[in-house]
Design an enzyme around this catalytic site. Structure first.
Site, PDB file in Angstrom:
ATOM      1  CE  LYS A  15       1.076   1.165   4.376  1.00  0.00           C
ATOM      2  NZ  LYS A  15       1.708   2.439   4.789  1.00  0.00           N
ATOM      3  N   PRO A 101       8.734  -4.001  -1.570  1.00  0.00           N
ATOM      4  CG  PRO A 101       9.498  -2.143  -2.758  1.00  0.00           C
ATOM      5  CD  PRO A 101       8.277  -2.989  -2.553  1.00  0.00           C
ATOM      6  N   GLY A 105       8.074   1.402   3.984  1.00  0.00           N
ATOM      7  CA  GLY A 105       6.864   2.150   4.286  1.00  0.00           C
ATOM      8  C   GLY A 105       5.688   1.754   3.413  1.00  0.00           C
ATOM      9  N   GLY A 107       4.139  -1.382   3.702  1.00  0.00           N
ATOM     10  CA  GLY A 107       3.315  -2.374   4.368  1.00  0.00           C
ATOM     11  C   GLY A 107       3.536  -3.801   3.928  1.00  0.00           C
ATOM     12  N   GLY A 108       4.745  -4.139   3.482  1.00  0.00           N
ATOM     13  CA  GLY A 108       4.998  -5.513   3.057  1.00  0.00           C
ATOM     14  C   GLY A 108       4.839  -6.514   4.180  1.00  0.00           C
ATOM     15  CB  SER A 110       1.020  -4.766   7.206  1.00  0.00           C
ATOM     16  OG  SER A 110       1.615  -4.020   8.249  1.00  0.00           O
ATOM     17  CB  ALA A 111       1.105  -7.345   2.438  1.00  0.00           C
ATOM     18  CG  ASP A 143       0.144   0.073   7.889  1.00  0.00           C
ATOM     19  OD1 ASP A 143      -0.686   0.954   8.173  1.00  0.00           O
ATOM     20  OD2 ASP A 143       1.327   0.313   7.598  1.00  0.00           O
TER      21      ASP A 143
END
Length: 307
Positions: A15, A101, A105, A107-108, A110-111, A143
């Protein structure tokens, strides 16, 4: 609950924060925020399988050298959380393939957690609803619920109190990443330091999403969105990493409609007129020695690909 499936593969998006307003630090040390999130076409894929313990393996199209491979990994914590909630006494192995990446910042992590929540729920036939998974995700980080939801949404409180926002059409972005991350607590600390200076304007009280941002998203008008995007953390990120200002200037010179630091950085997001413009800007910035990639949004949140 039936017995577990053999495996489940889930994809969840990264995001950007199209808009990010930060209030003053609260007594608990957190800052209230108002964020407008947009999920982008950069994805994490998580495959979950039953195991005797909770384990993880990570590969990626991006550098994954800084990703923890122990119980501190957010996806492992998510898998444990769902398993405990469903009273599953076994473990889960997670194979993660990263396309967002790391420490940028976007949200990797969090994903990954969102994908793990969905995957383990499906793996164990848990029957948890997307809203219930979002509520569990909020226990892991602000996130995570948005990565479950996807699309475009307004986040308030700590960013985890979500309300879907209408966004028509497609918005094209170019993302410029950095090899070295920025510490989110350090960026917030720098924001507090800057706001304490006598010549800096105070914050605006309780954060709210800018109506101009929401209107531009509803109309699908990138040109109208460009002057409205904003990030209160940008000044602090630039203070800690002055070289980012040059990247912002280069992207605008290359044809971007607008640019901003995404979240706490150091990734910079450029809004572009269309996909062709994104490709030209990527070529220009790559030629100047930057790592740049094109993406578009909004895209859906965490979704099962196969079982």
């Amino acid at each position: 609950m039936r017995g577990p499936r053999q495996s489940v593969r889930v994809r969840a998006p990264g995001k950007i924060n199209v808009f990010f307003e930060v209030g003053d630090v609260a007594p608990d040390g957190y800052h209230p925020v108002a964020s407008v999130y947009q999920a982008l076409s950069l994805y994490e894929e998580v495959t979950a399988r039953p195991a005797s313990d909770f384990t993880i393996a990570v590969t990626g199209d991006v550098d994954v050298s800084g990703v923890p491979l122990d119980a501190s990994n957010l996806a492992v914590r998510a898998a444990r959380l769902v398993a405990q909630h469903l009273e599953w006494e076994g473990g889960v192995h997670l194979d993660i393939h990263k396309g967002v990446p790391v420490a940028g910042g976007m949200g990797g992590g969090s994903a990954d957690a969102a994908a793990a929540l969905v995957a383990v729920n499906e793996l164990l036939d848990g029957g948890l609803t997307p809203l219930e998974l979002q509520e569990l995700g909020a226990e892991l980080g602000a996130d995570v619920p948005f990565a479950v939801l996807g699309g475009t949404a307004i986040g308030t409180g700590r960013g985890d109190e979500l309300a879907p926002a209408l966004a028509r059409g497609r918005f094209d972005w170019v993302l410029v990443t950095s090899e070295d991350g920025l510490s989110t607590p350090a960026v917030y600390g720098e924001l507090d330091r800057l706001r304490a200076l006598p010549d800096i304007a105070p914050s605006r009280g309780l954060p709210q999403a800018d109506p101009a941002v929401l209107q531009a998203l509803r109309s699908g008008d990138a040109a109208a969105l460009a002057p409205a995007i904003r990030n209160d953390l940008q000044e602090a990120a630039l203070s800690l990493r002055p070289a980012l200002a040059d990247v912002l200037a280069r992207g605008i010179d290359a044809g971007a409609l607008a640019g901003l630091v995404s979240g706490s950085g150091p990734t910079i997001a450029f809004l572009t007129p269309d996909a062709a413009a994104s490709d030209r800007i990527v070529a220009t910035l790559t030629g100047a020695g930057h790592t740049a990639l094109a993406a578009h949004g909004p895209v859906p949140g965490a979704r099962v690909l196969d079982t």
